[in-house]
Write a protein that holds these residues in place. Structure first.
Motif, PDB file in Angstrom:
ATOM      1  N   ASP A  46       0.994  -1.342   0.021  1.00  0.00           N
ATOM      2  CA  ASP A  46      -0.140   0.121  -0.008  1.00  0.00           C
ATOM      3  C   ASP A  46       0.991   1.424  -0.083  1.00  0.00           C
ATOM      4  O   ASP A  46       2.075   1.207   0.098  1.00  0.00           O
ATOM      5  N   ASN A  47       0.198   2.325   0.124  1.00  0.00           N
ATOM      6  CA  ASN A  47       0.786   3.677  -0.066  1.00  0.00           C
ATOM      7  C   ASN A  47       0.938   4.514   1.110  1.00  0.00           C
ATOM      8  O   ASN A  47       1.132   5.732   1.214  1.00  0.00           O
ATOM      9  N   GLY A  48       0.821   3.721   2.455  1.00  0.00           N
ATOM     10  CA  GLY A  48       0.977   4.611   3.623  1.00  0.00           C
ATOM     11  C   GLY A  48       2.230   4.802   4.016  1.00  0.00           C
ATOM     12  O   GLY A  48       3.318   4.194   3.537  1.00  0.00           O
ATOM     13  N   GLN A  49       2.176   5.227   5.240  1.00  0.00           N
ATOM     14  CA  GLN A  49       3.677   5.603   5.826  1.00  0.00           C
ATOM     15  C   GLN A  49       3.714   5.271   7.231  1.00  0.00           C
ATOM     16  O   GLN A  49       2.861   5.715   7.980  1.00  0.00           O
ATOM     17  N   PRO A  50       4.548   4.129   7.650  1.00  0.00           N
ATOM     18  CA  PRO A  50       5.142   3.403   6.759  1.00  0.00           C
ATOM     19  C   PRO A  50       4.175   2.357   5.951  1.00  0.00           C
ATOM     20  O   PRO A  50       3.236   2.195   6.408  1.00  0.00           O
ATOM     21  N   SER A  51       4.570   1.852   4.865  1.00  0.00           N
ATOM     22  CA  SER A  51       3.870   0.892   4.066  1.00  0.00           C
ATOM     23  C   SER A  51       3.844  -0.518   4.555  1.00  0.00           C
ATOM     24  O   SER A  51       4.609  -0.672   5.271  1.00  0.00           O
ATOM     25  N   ARG A  52       2.651  -0.982   4.313  1.00  0.00           N
ATOM     26  CA  ARG A  52       2.461  -2.466   4.564  1.00  0.00           C
ATOM     27  C   ARG A  52       2.288  -3.231   3.018  1.00  0.00           C
ATOM     28  O   ARG A  52       1.862  -2.611   2.162  1.00  0.00           O
ATOM     29  N   SER A  53       2.665  -4.684   3.420  1.00  0.00           N
ATOM     30  CA  SER A  53       2.434  -5.246   2.015  1.00  0.00           C
ATOM     31  C   SER A  53       2.260  -6.924   2.253  1.00  0.00           C
ATOM     32  O   SER A  53       2.037  -7.132   3.676  1.00  0.00           O
ATOM     33  N   ALA A  54       1.746  -7.338   1.436  1.00  0.00           N
ATOM     34  CA  ALA A  54       1.337  -8.913   1.747  1.00  0.00           C
ATOM     35  C   ALA A  54       1.923  -9.449   0.359  1.00  0.00           C
ATOM     36  O   ALA A  54       2.166  -8.725  -0.790  1.00  0.00           O
ATOM     37  N   THR A  55       2.257 -10.820   0.751  1.00  0.00           N
ATOM     38  CA  THR A  55       2.924 -11.503  -0.508  1.00  0.00           C
ATOM     39  C   THR A  55       2.182 -12.625  -0.725  1.00  0.00           C
ATOM     40  O   THR A  55       1.441 -13.365   0.009  1.00  0.00           O
TER      41      THR A  55
END
Length: 954
Positions: free
Chosen positions: A642-651
């Protein structure tokens, strides 16, 4: 005062005045010189006041500048004499003499006028200023010549005042008195018979002044007359009475009047000398007369308020001793020389702001000692204030409110009261009163805003301060103390108090929980501000809380679905061109705004040159032509960020199969799925096995500990039990009837412990005083007869352990066993081994036999059972024929069961006979018993034989 008769008269009248602040007036009349503490009058009864009202109103007497002669007792409501009252010192010659006081009551303000008239008593005797008076009289004086005498002074008034004079002796002179225009008496001594100096050169007379009191008092003065040679013309005043006036505060030396007299004699007998012969008290310091010319002038400061009129007696004397007298009456003119005196009678320091118009604030008394217009006073206050001053009675003024008060507008007033007289020039006095306006809770709290909005980032810490609401109250002190209260409401069915809280003192709003933007985005509630007045006033305001999103949620992949039980693969034909759409990764982010903007990246792949993923849409496409050299299994790892600060991700892992047919794909992916399932199952079983082993270990440990504790508690309970013990009594028994299975008589002696579960034996020592009672009619279980305490009742008594008796060993033929069982000959001599203990088979058989016959055996018990003392003799023998068919012995039990009641009665009779014989034998038996031979080894019983036969069969 004790030897005098005093008459006390009380005159009472109450008049209700028209003015609101004066409630009544009462007058009393009391004699002077009353003792301290004397009762003046019951003021409460006379004014119709309650005693409680005097106490609550803090009643007190206002006396002005005069001394306090009267005291008020609020407990009884009466007036007492506080100081001795001397009417002459208080009023002088003024009649009537009265004290004018006021009684002030507060809450509400009231006052009453009290007039106390002081009546005169005859407490002063007439007195002369001089004890002796001398005259020089010529012998040529003719009868009828008059000589003025000093008047006596009596401070009393009325009948107690001076009434008459007497002169003794009266050979030459007589007294004559003249009543002057002012009412006073002029006493003269008149020559009655001519004097003869040659006969009597000096004459001594006594002048006595008598008053009219009861008892009558008097005073005397001695008159010495020196007879001179002839001077036959006496001085003659031109006027008998001179009148003059003088203004008060006139300077010293001011001429008041001039007195003139003539004498017909010549030379020294015609020269006159003037002097003041008599003047009122205090006047000698104010006036003087010239001795030569008779001019009367001021010698001190004269004050109208002190005395308004003076009378001066002037005497003209010639050298021959002849005199004449006249009077000078001086009237004092008033001058406006006294300012009004303002006295605060009752003052209120504070007043409530909601007081009604006309509320009395202060009562003042104004006095002006001047007379006429100079003594008329008018009072006023400063303008532009909500107060006015009113005259309530002569010299009394009330300060009252005339409009509404507002503490928030003016919390304090400085009221200047100015009182001016009407003299010329006018004199005035002023006083400043400070009045506090007490607050009333008439203003509700007001918030600084009509509504509030606040922002808070989600995932906040519980207790975090969000913002502060503020309200102000225009009142003061407790009425302005604002408390903040969260009004009851709900947000999505949940009380708002579970979301936020409000500090009652500061108005700070705190978050009670951590907010989640994904569940609730905003909510509102109402905060009430309440002051501390009584009754309290309040206002409320709406507060809206808006929750801001935070990047606290990672993207969630919706497709392809990742499962552990199955493997999903996308098929790509080998004929796929460039840009072929393999699949699309679909993901969402529950956050909002830029926190939910997703981007897709290819993190890891088997062949990076074959596939690519769209940055924005997540589409996986081929970037080149698929050929035969490409592997069938392609594994792509796609990262969704995602574009958040800090960004979070999934795999997400995408399996791609490059093949044209399904069987080809299935063969390639079978091994991979199997291995994964195998590894997952192995891990699960290992964890499960570890948990089961741990649980069993803990369970076993707890069971072992519980058993140990249970056995220990049972042993303590049995050891310390107070229950009666039913012992087992077949240690020695004999077959007397011959009906049992055994053919021989066997005698046993058993040594048992008090607790059969213990291995140590205790041997009872001989005690002949213990008797075994066999009473068939007894209904008890065990009867004990002893002279002293039972040994079981004495746990601390020593127990002497002795070896077993020598008669416990028997031959094999004497032991119980099967019929015909015998032993070797040597066993009869006592040289055989110890008897073998019964085998397990024999014990089991005995138990089974006991269980089969227990119901029948229980019914055969007689109404009485044997009672045995805890101390029994080692030589005591109880014979009994054991029969396994009729008598049952249960191992470990203390009861013997039999099915033959007649046999039991015979045994009881036999036991009584043997007990008597044993008692005699114990007395004759030596202390040490002979050694007994060891018993032979016990032969096998039928039960043991049956048991061994069963074992062989098995």
């Amino acid at each position: 005062m004790s030897n005098r008769t005093m008459t006390r008269q009380v005159l009472l009248f109450i008049s209700v005045l028209s003015l609101s602040s004066v409630n009544g007036q009462v007058s009393y009349s009391i004699p002077e010189e009353m003792a301290k503490g004397s009762l003046v009058g019951n003021i409460a009864q006379d004014l119709g006041l309650d005693i409680k009202r005097l106490k609550s109103g803090k009643a007190h007497i206002y006396t002005g500048d005069s001394a306090e002669y009267i005291e008020l007792n609020k407990e009884r409501g009466v007036l007492f004499i506080k100081e001795r009252i001397d009417r002459e010192a208080l009023c002088g010659e003024t009649t009537p003499c009265a004290l004018h006081h006021q009684i002030i009551l507060e809450n509400p303000l009231e006052f009453y006028s009290i007039t106390i008239e002081i009546t005169d008593i005859n407490d002063n005797s007439p007195g002369f200023k001089k004890n002796e008076m001398k005259f020089e009289i010529s012998e040529s004086s003719q009868p009828g010549a008059r000589f003025v005498l000093d008047r006596a002074v009596d401070n009393d008034v009325g009948v107690n005042d001076l009434q008459s004079y007497t002169l003794k002796p009266t050979d030459n002179f007589v007294l004559k008195s003249h009543i002057l225009p002012d009412g006073s008496k002029n006493v003269e001594m008149v020559l009655q018979t001519p004097l003869d100096r040659e006969k009597q050169e000096q004459i001594s007379l006594i002048l006595t002044a008598v008053d009219g009191g009861e008892p009558q008092l008097s005073g005397t003065m001695r008159i010495i007359i020196t007879v001179l040679d002839a001077n036959d013309n006496a001085p003659v005043c031109s006027q008998a009475v001179y009148k003059a006036s003088v203004t008060e505060n006139a300077p010293k030396g001011t001429i008041v009047a001039t007195v003139g007299a003539t004498d017909a004699d010549q030379d020294s007998y015609g020269k006159l000398t003037y002097s003041i012969s008599n003047i009122v008290e205090g006047g000698a310091e104010l006036f003087e007369v010239d001795n030569d010319d008779g001019v009367v002038s001021l010698s001190g400061n004269i004050d109208y308020e002190r005395m308004k009129k003076y009378q001066i007696d002037i005497q003209a004397r010639d050298a021959g001793g002849l005199i004449d007298s006249c009077k000078v009456i001086v009237d004092v003119s008033d001058l406006n020389d006294n300012k009004p005196i303002i006295n605060i009678m009752s003052k209120t320091n504070a007043i409530l702001e909601d007081s009604v118009s006309g509320t009395v604030v202060t009562i003042i008394n104004v006095q002006d000692s001047d007379s006429g217009d100079n003594g008329k006073v008018e009072c006023s206050i400063n303008e532009n204030i909500p107060f006015t001053i009113k005259s309530t009675s002569n010299g009394f003024y009330s300060l009252v409110t005339d409009s509404d008060l507002d503490r928030e507008r003016d919390s304090e007033y400085n009221i200047s009261v100015t009182c001016s007289d009407e003299g010329v020039p006018s004199l005035s006095s002023s006083v400043t009163l400070t009045l506090q306006i007490s607050d009333v809770n008439d203003n509700a709290p007001v918030f600084e805003r009509s509504s509030y909005e606040a922002y808070i980032i989600e995932n906040n810490t519980p207790g975090l301060s969000i913002f502060t609401v503020k309200a102000r109250d225009a009142d003061w002190n407790q009425n302005a103390r604002v408390s903040y209260i969260l009004e009851d409401s709900s947000v999505n069915g949940v009380p708002v108090s579970s979301y936020v809280s409000v500090s009652a003192d500061s108005g700070v709003i705190h978050a009670v929980r951590s907010f989640d933007y994904e569940h609730i985005k905003d909510f509102q509630f109402r905060v009430k501000a309440q002051d501390g007045g009584s009754p309290p006033l309040s206002s409320n305001v709406t507060v809206k809380i808006m929750i801001q999103d935070q990047n606290d949620n990672a993207p969630q992949v919706l497709y392809p679905v990742q499962t552990s039980s199955s493997l999903v693969a996308e098929m790509v034909p080998r004929s796929a061109d460039v840009g072929y759409l393999v699949t699309k990764v679909v993901a969402v982010d529950v956050d909002s705004g830029q926190n939910a903007w997703l981007s897709y990246k290819l993190q890891k792949t088997t062949d990076r040159a074959l596939f690519e993923v769209g940055l924005q849409n997540g589409e996986i496409r081929t970037i080149r032509q698929v050929n035969d050299k490409d592997a069938v299994k392609q594994r792509l790892t796609v990262v969704v960020e995602d574009n958040g600060q800090p960004s979070r991700s999934a795999t997400v892992i995408v399996n791609v199969a490059v093949a044209d047919s399904f069987p080809e794909v299935l063969s390639e992916f079978t091994d991979f799925t199997h291995d994964k399932e195998y590894n997952d199952n192995l891990t699960f079983y290992l964890v499960l096995a570890l948990a089961v082993v741990s649980f069993l270990f803990i369970a076993c440990l707890m069971v072992i500990i519980s058993l140990k504790i249970y056995r220990w508690r049972q042993s303590r309970i049995l050891y310390h039990s107070n229950l009666p013990v039913i012992p087992y009594y077949p240690p020695r028994y004999a077959d007397t009837l011959g009906t049992g299975t055994l053919q021989h008589v066997y005698n046993y002696e058993v040594c048992r412990t008090t607790d059969s579960r213990k291995s140590n034996c205790q041997f009872a020592r001989p005690c002949s005083q213990n008797v075994l009672i066999m009473d068939p009619s007894s209904t008890g279980t065990i009867q004990r007869i002893q002279n002293k305490k039972n040994i079981l009742d004495e746990p601390d008594s020593p127990i002497e352990q002795k070896p077993p008796n020598a008669d416990w060993r028997f031959t094999q033929g004497q032991r119980p066993g099967p019929s015909g069982a015998g032993g070797p000959p040597e066993m009869a001599m006592g040289t055989g081994p110890w008897p073998n203990p019964p085998t397990e088979a024999e014990q089991l058989q005995a138990l089974m036999a006991a269980a089969n016959e227990v119901s029948e055996a229980t019914a055969t018990l007689g109404p009485g059972t044997m009672g045995l003392s805890t101390r029994y003799s080692p030589q005591f023998t109880l014979q009994h024929v054991p029969d396994y068919r009729q008598n049952v012995y249960i191992p470990g039990s203390t009861a013997t069961l039999t099915s033959n009641p007649q046999q039991q009665q015979q045994q009881q009779m036999l036991m009584q006979q043997q007990m008597a014989a044993q008692h005699q034998a114990l007395q004759a038996q030596p202390s040490e018993a002979a050694a007994q031979p060891e018993p032979p080894k016990a032969a096998q019983t039928p039960a043991s034989k049956k048991k061994s036969t069963k074992k062989e069969k098995k």
